[in-house]
Design a protein around this motif. Structure first.
Motif, PDB file in Angstrom:
ATOM      1  N   ARG A   3       0.968  -1.202   0.010  1.00  0.00           N
ATOM      2  CA  ARG A   3      -0.079  -0.100  -0.021  1.00  0.00           C
ATOM      3  C   ARG A   3       0.951   1.254  -0.158  1.00  0.00           C
ATOM      4  NH1 ARG A   3      -5.332  -0.499   1.612  1.00  0.00           N
ATOM      5  NH2 ARG A   3      -5.381   1.326   2.883  1.00  0.00           N
ATOM      6  N   ARG A   4       1.990   1.150   0.699  1.00  0.00           N
ATOM      7  CA  ARG A   4       2.914   2.339   0.726  1.00  0.00           C
ATOM      8  C   ARG A   4       3.381   2.390  -0.642  1.00  0.00           C
ATOM      9  NH1 ARG A   4       4.474   5.116   4.711  1.00  0.00           N
ATOM     10  NH2 ARG A   4       6.929   5.304   3.686  1.00  0.00           N
ATOM     11  N   GLY A   5       3.632   1.490  -1.559  1.00  0.00           N
ATOM     12  CA  GLY A   5       4.187   1.603  -2.788  1.00  0.00           C
ATOM     13  C   GLY A   5       3.134   1.742  -3.706  1.00  0.00           C
ATOM     14  N   TRP A   6       1.824   2.197  -3.373  1.00  0.00           N
ATOM     15  CA  TRP A   6       0.844   2.714  -4.288  1.00  0.00           C
ATOM     16  C   TRP A   6       0.135   1.152  -5.107  1.00  0.00           C
ATOM     17  CZ3 TRP A   6      -0.209   8.061  -6.551  1.00  0.00           C
ATOM     18  CH2 TRP A   6       0.283   8.938  -5.356  1.00  0.00           C
ATOM     19  N   LEU A   7       0.410   0.038  -4.637  1.00  0.00           N
ATOM     20  CA  LEU A   7      -0.226  -1.069  -5.388  1.00  0.00           C
ATOM     21  C   LEU A   7      -1.556  -1.335  -5.268  1.00  0.00           C
ATOM     22  CD1 LEU A   7       2.685  -3.851  -4.923  1.00  0.00           C
ATOM     23  CD2 LEU A   7       2.562  -2.006  -6.515  1.00  0.00           C
ATOM     24  N   GLU A   8      -2.111  -1.587  -6.354  1.00  0.00           N
ATOM     25  CA  GLU A   8      -3.579  -1.803  -6.445  1.00  0.00           C
ATOM     26  C   GLU A   8      -3.796  -3.544  -6.596  1.00  0.00           C
ATOM     27  OE1 GLU A   8      -6.163   1.005  -8.585  1.00  0.00           O
ATOM     28  OE2 GLU A   8      -4.121   1.452  -9.436  1.00  0.00           O
ATOM     29  N   ALA A   9      -4.998  -4.076  -6.215  1.00  0.00           N
ATOM     30  CA  ALA A   9      -5.115  -5.475  -6.517  1.00  0.00           C
ATOM     31  C   ALA A   9      -4.641  -5.759  -8.018  1.00  0.00           C
ATOM     32  CB  ALA A   9      -6.525  -5.789  -6.312  1.00  0.00           C
ATOM     33  N   SER A  10      -4.789  -4.967  -8.930  1.00  0.00           N
ATOM     34  CA  SER A  10      -4.536  -5.538 -10.139  1.00  0.00           C
ATOM     35  C   SER A  10      -2.943  -5.329 -10.469  1.00  0.00           C
ATOM     36  CB  SER A  10      -4.901  -4.597 -11.212  1.00  0.00           C
ATOM     37  OG  SER A  10      -4.643  -3.074 -11.148  1.00  0.00           O
ATOM     38  N   ASP A  11      -2.156  -4.876  -9.550  1.00  0.00           N
ATOM     39  CA  ASP A  11      -0.579  -4.843  -9.663  1.00  0.00           C
ATOM     40  C   ASP A  11      -0.101  -5.955  -8.925  1.00  0.00           C
ATOM     41  OD1 ASP A  11      -0.581  -2.265 -11.030  1.00  0.00           O
ATOM     42  OD2 ASP A  11      -1.037  -1.327  -8.807  1.00  0.00           O
ATOM     43  N   VAL A  12      -0.928  -6.884  -8.285  1.00  0.00           N
ATOM     44  CA  VAL A  12      -0.453  -7.909  -7.245  1.00  0.00           C
ATOM     45  C   VAL A  12      -0.679  -9.235  -8.049  1.00  0.00           C
ATOM     46  CG1 VAL A  12      -0.683  -8.950  -5.320  1.00  0.00           C
ATOM     47  CG2 VAL A  12      -0.576  -6.676  -5.518  1.00  0.00           C
ATOM     48  N   LEU A  13       0.186  -9.933  -8.342  1.00  0.00           N
ATOM     49  CA  LEU A  13       0.054 -11.201  -8.872  1.00  0.00           C
ATOM     50  C   LEU A  13      -0.675 -12.178  -8.176  1.00  0.00           C
ATOM     51  CD1 LEU A  13       1.309 -13.288 -11.122  1.00  0.00           C
ATOM     52  CD2 LEU A  13       3.123 -14.040  -9.675  1.00  0.00           C
ATOM     53  N   ASN A  14      -0.548 -12.363  -7.014  1.00  0.00           N
ATOM     54  CA  ASN A  14      -1.329 -13.323  -6.375  1.00  0.00           C
ATOM     55  C   ASN A  14      -2.779 -12.867  -5.807  1.00  0.00           C
ATOM     56  OD1 ASN A  14       0.515 -12.020  -4.531  1.00  0.00           O
ATOM     57  ND2 ASN A  14       0.282 -13.451  -3.077  1.00  0.00           N
ATOM     58  N   THR A  15      -3.193 -11.899  -6.454  1.00  0.00           N
ATOM     59  CA  THR A  15      -4.820 -11.676  -6.568  1.00  0.00           C
ATOM     60  C   THR A  15      -5.349 -12.247  -7.405  1.00  0.00           C
ATOM     61  OG1 THR A  15      -4.438  -9.517  -7.740  1.00  0.00           O
ATOM     62  CG2 THR A  15      -4.310  -9.257  -5.231  1.00  0.00           C
ATOM     63  N   ARG A  16      -4.822 -12.636  -8.290  1.00  0.00           N
ATOM     64  CA  ARG A  16      -5.364 -13.665  -9.355  1.00  0.00           C
ATOM     65  C   ARG A  16      -5.842 -15.161  -8.932  1.00  0.00           C
ATOM     66  NH1 ARG A  16      -2.706  -9.213 -10.970  1.00  0.00           N
ATOM     67  NH2 ARG A  16      -3.105  -8.726 -12.990  1.00  0.00           N
ATOM     68  N   THR A  17      -7.129 -15.398  -9.474  1.00  0.00           N
ATOM     69  CA  THR A  17      -7.669 -16.813  -9.283  1.00  0.00           C
ATOM     70  C   THR A  17      -6.483 -17.839  -9.658  1.00  0.00           C
ATOM     71  OG1 THR A  17      -9.053 -16.891 -11.141  1.00  0.00           O
ATOM     72  CG2 THR A  17      -9.824 -15.807  -9.134  1.00  0.00           C
ATOM     73  N   LEU A  18      -6.659 -18.936  -9.260  1.00  0.00           N
ATOM     74  CA  LEU A  18      -5.867 -20.101  -9.912  1.00  0.00           C
ATOM     75  C   LEU A  18      -5.878 -20.171 -11.251  1.00  0.00           C
ATOM     76  CD1 LEU A  18      -3.649 -22.052  -9.023  1.00  0.00           C
ATOM     77  CD2 LEU A  18      -5.554 -23.780  -8.571  1.00  0.00           C
ATOM     78  N   GLU A  19      -7.248 -19.948 -11.702  1.00  0.00           N
ATOM     79  CA  GLU A  19      -7.406 -20.296 -13.403  1.00  0.00           C
ATOM     80  C   GLU A  19      -6.614 -19.073 -13.941  1.00  0.00           C
ATOM     81  OE1 GLU A  19      -9.612 -20.567 -10.945  1.00  0.00           O
ATOM     82  OE2 GLU A  19      -9.903 -22.646 -11.049  1.00  0.00           O
ATOM     83  N   GLN A  20      -6.603 -17.759 -13.451  1.00  0.00           N
ATOM     84  CA  GLN A  20      -6.101 -16.540 -13.811  1.00  0.00           C
ATOM     85  C   GLN A  20      -4.477 -16.510 -13.654  1.00  0.00           C
ATOM     86  OE1 GLN A  20      -8.045 -13.731 -11.666  1.00  0.00           O
ATOM     87  NE2 GLN A  20      -9.454 -13.235 -13.189  1.00  0.00           N
ATOM     88  N   LEU A  21      -4.062 -17.254 -12.753  1.00  0.00           N
ATOM     89  CA  LEU A  21      -2.644 -17.294 -12.420  1.00  0.00           C
ATOM     90  C   LEU A  21      -1.758 -18.509 -13.201  1.00  0.00           C
ATOM     91  CD1 LEU A  21      -0.430 -16.531 -10.515  1.00  0.00           C
ATOM     92  CD2 LEU A  21      -1.115 -18.625  -9.100  1.00  0.00           C
ATOM     93  N   ARG A  22      -2.642 -19.513 -13.416  1.00  0.00           N
ATOM     94  CA  ARG A  22      -1.797 -20.775 -14.283  1.00  0.00           C
ATOM     95  C   ARG A  22      -1.254 -20.274 -15.512  1.00  0.00           C
ATOM     96  NH1 ARG A  22      -1.592 -25.456 -11.822  1.00  0.00           N
ATOM     97  NH2 ARG A  22      -3.123 -26.303 -10.430  1.00  0.00           N
ATOM     98  N   PRO A  23      -1.816 -19.435 -16.361  1.00  0.00           N
ATOM     99  CA  PRO A  23      -1.376 -19.069 -17.693  1.00  0.00           C
ATOM    100  C   PRO A  23      -0.253 -18.048 -17.447  1.00  0.00           C
ATOM    101  CG  PRO A  23      -3.639 -19.104 -17.614  1.00  0.00           C
ATOM    102  CD  PRO A  23      -3.291 -19.066 -16.554  1.00  0.00           C
ATOM    103  N   LEU A  24      -0.237 -17.315 -16.492  1.00  0.00           N
ATOM    104  CA  LEU A  24       0.974 -16.342 -16.181  1.00  0.00           C
ATOM    105  C   LEU A  24       2.180 -16.949 -15.960  1.00  0.00           C
ATOM    106  CD1 LEU A  24      -1.089 -13.499 -14.338  1.00  0.00           C
ATOM    107  CD2 LEU A  24      -0.639 -13.614 -16.846  1.00  0.00           C
ATOM    108  N   LEU A  25       1.874 -17.973 -15.015  1.00  0.00           N
ATOM    109  CA  LEU A  25       3.249 -18.662 -14.613  1.00  0.00           C
ATOM    110  C   LEU A  25       3.793 -19.551 -15.509  1.00  0.00           C
ATOM    111  CD1 LEU A  25       1.966 -20.086 -11.195  1.00  0.00           C
ATOM    112  CD2 LEU A  25       3.376 -18.108 -11.585  1.00  0.00           C
ATOM    113  N   LYS A  26       2.635 -20.261 -16.647  1.00  0.00           N
ATOM    114  CA  LYS A  26       3.252 -21.134 -17.699  1.00  0.00           C
ATOM    115  C   LYS A  26       4.274 -20.271 -18.497  1.00  0.00           C
ATOM    116  CE  LYS A  26       1.343 -24.566 -20.863  1.00  0.00           C
ATOM    117  NZ  LYS A  26       0.206 -25.286 -21.476  1.00  0.00           N
ATOM    118  N   ARG A  27       3.760 -19.139 -18.644  1.00  0.00           N
ATOM    119  CA  ARG A  27       4.617 -18.251 -19.670  1.00  0.00           C
ATOM    120  C   ARG A  27       6.230 -18.208 -19.165  1.00  0.00           C
ATOM    121  NH1 ARG A  27      -0.031 -15.101 -20.861  1.00  0.00           N
ATOM    122  NH2 ARG A  27       0.506 -13.358 -19.425  1.00  0.00           N
TER     123      ARG A  27
END
Length: 575
Positions: free
Chosen positions: A548-572
């Motif tokens: 929060r001190r770094g101005w991060l929003e939920a969309s800036d954080v990798l592990n706010t994604r659901t597992l279904e959203q996360l897996r393609p990002l990790l696979k790359r």
């Protein structure tokens, strides 16, 4: 006021340091160090566990002897062993351990060879170039020691946020219980979530302020009173922390909490904005002439200045007022946004619990997935995994997942980045994983160019998902590596991998500035607990505060994604 976990940690750490300076049995030293580390990472209050009572023996690494010492410390604030060691060794010798890179063995050597027992003596020896005459010390290390002693002797101490937070909360609970106290809240850098805190600032509204000031000044944990008046009191606690308490009328609570929360730069910018509008802002309210315009709440003061509410973590005069005026303030990430945790350890390396226990604890914290990332073989002292051991763990994770519902363990590893930038495990086994977390655990003293190239080469590895605790710093213990972080962030953007905000209270790495750099570069940050037991997932809240001190929003954080959203990002990131 109850003894905080940090107080017990401080006692055990000092015991371990003094025992090592005495050249005591290394296994005995290690027992106290491990206990201190475990308690420092514990997500539960030791004083409460003693009072319930709950068996301390069940805590990892705590046998009957250490459990008895915890009870003694909670009851008295110290223990007989520590007092005996302090009598046997020169007063102030343990202060030398605050110098980065100066461990107990080197302190013992300096004491034996040069008779050094205090920071002042160490500084004088460095000034006279006597330190470099001792075996194992050179001119460069002597210069670093001189710079560090100057800093420690001239600057007021700062404490880790997580160490002072429980003490502040205990003080607030005590004040809130007093008759006639309406509000009790924290202010200052503690409320802004800074990673280190110089003192504890508290604010109350009450009917009888003098009685509240007397209550604080006469508290059993107070070592000395610096100042006491009708509406303000400053004391130093026995552990050396200064506490500043202010009382204000309810009508001024908002203006006062703004003023005492700070930062100073944010307050100056707000006052300038008020002046431009023909208003005057101070700790009592916002005024037009003698008429009070606002002051009972922070939101009302901001609104009267034509601004939306600005969260405390943003109040550093880093563009937050301009963003507020433009309607572009970030909607800061919250703990409830996290869907999972991508860095945790089990007893397969240096953790305390098995796969099933870690999964159940993470799920109890509201998470939906957890990456198991035990250390690789390079860290032999931490029982790191070789390729065969990692392969066996992969199979066991599959077996555990087969019995889990609505939760998934991801297969990962925290692989050591060697000094040439290569990874500590072969690609053949890394390709079987869901993610690879790379980290440096040695070679911290490489030059800026060498350290930067080391990380860049590692990130070019076919399987590389996440750079863990990128700077390698330990707050108040080890300085950050000298590296070109901007170049590392650009490389992460180019490579499509991610950076970690390690939420361990001693790390908080990335720092707030680096988080914002990553956000601006479009690099996702993963807020991870680095949990080494089922009790340590509470670390995540410290990471959220830093994010929060770094101005991060939920969309800036990798592990706010659901597992279904996360897996393609990790696979790359996995070749």
């Amino acid at each position: 006021m109850p003894i905080a976990n940090a107080d017990v940690v401080a006692v055990f750490t000092e015991i371990a340091d003094l025992l090592e300076i005495e050249n005591a049995n290394p296994f005995r030293v290690r027992a106290y160090r491990n206990a201190a580390r475990m308690l420092g990472e514990l997500g539960r209050d030791v004083s409460t566990m003693v009072a319930e009572p709950e068996s301390l023996d069940a805590l990892p690494g705590i046998g009957p002897d250490l459990a008895a010492k915890i009870v003694e410390i909670v009851a008295t604030g110290s223990c007989a062993l520590l007092e005996r060691l302090r009598q046997e060794l020169p007063v102030g010798l343990s202060e030398l351990l605050k110098i980065p890179g100066l461990g107990p063995r080197r302190v013992r050597l300096l004491h034996q060879e040069l008779g050094i027992a205090t920071l002042a003596q160490l500084r004088q020896a460095a000034q006279e170039k006597r330190v470099q005459t001792v075996h194992g010390f050179g001119s460069r290390s002597e210069q670093r020691i001189l710079e560090a002693t100057n800093t420690l002797l001239l600057e007021a101490p700062r404490y880790k946020h997580a160490d002072l937070e429980p003490q502040a909360q205990a003080l607030l609970a005590d004040l809130a219980s007093l008759p006639g106290v309406h509000t009790a809240l924290a202010a200052g850098s503690l409320r802004r979530g800074r990673e280190t805190v110089g003192d504890i600032d508290l604010l109350v509204t009450c009917d009888a302020p003098r009685a509240v000031m007397d209550h604080l000044a006469e508290g059993p944990e107070v070592q000395r009173v610096l100042q006491k008046g009708i509406t303000r009191c400053s004391v130093v606690l026995k552990r050396g922390v200064q506490v500043d308490l202010r009382a204000v009328a309810p009508v001024s609570l908002g203006a006062a909490s703004l003023y005492f929360t700070g930062s100073k730069a944010h307050n100056i910018a707000l006052r300038q904005r008020a002046q431009e509008q023909g208003l005057k802002l101070n700790e009592y309210g916002l005024y037009r002439g003698r008429q009070r315009v606002a002051g009972d709440s922070e939101a009302a003061v901001y609104a009267a200045l034509g601004l939306p509410y600005i969260e405390p973590e943003l109040r550093e005069d880093r563009g937050e007022i301009a963003a507020a005026a433009a309607g572009t303030l970030p909607r800061l990430v919250q703990r409830s946004d996290l869907q999972g945790d991508l860095h945790a350890h089990t007893k397969d390396s240096d953790g305390h619990d098995g796969l099933q226990a870690m999964a159940e604890a993470a799920r109890a914290q509201g998470l939906h997935y957890l990456a198991i990332t035990d250390h690789s073989k390079r860290l032999a002292l931490l029982h790191g995994l070789d390729a065969d051991a990692l392969s066996r763990q992969i199979d066991r994770i599959d077996a555990v997942n087969a019995g889990l519902r609505d939760f998934v363990l991801l297969k990962g590893v925290e692989v050591d980045i060697l000094e040439d930038g290569s990874l500590d495990l072969p690609q053949a086994v890394l390709r079987r994983l869901d993610l690879v977390v790379g980290a440096i655990h040695s070679g911290f003293g490489l030059s800026r160019a060498q350290q930067t190239q080391r990380l860049l080469r590692a990130m070019d590895s076919p399987c590389f998902s996440l750079l863990a605790h990128p700077s390698g710093r330990l707050i108040n213990e080890r300085q950050a590596c000298d590296l070109d972080l901007a170049q590392v962030i650009r490389k992460a953007a180019e490579r499509g991998c991610f950076l970690e905000l390690n939420a361990h209270p001693a790390r908080l790495d990335l720092d707030d500035t680096a988080c914002r750099m990553a956000k601006d570069a479009g690099v996702l940050v993963s807020i991870n607990s680095d949990a080494h037991s089922h009790l340590q997932f509470d670390n995540l809240r410290h990471g959220i505060s830093q994010a929060r001190r770094g101005w991060l929003e939920a969309s800036d954080v990798l592990n706010t994604r659901t597992l279904e959203q996360l897996r393609p990002l990790l696979k790359r990131t996995m070749g």
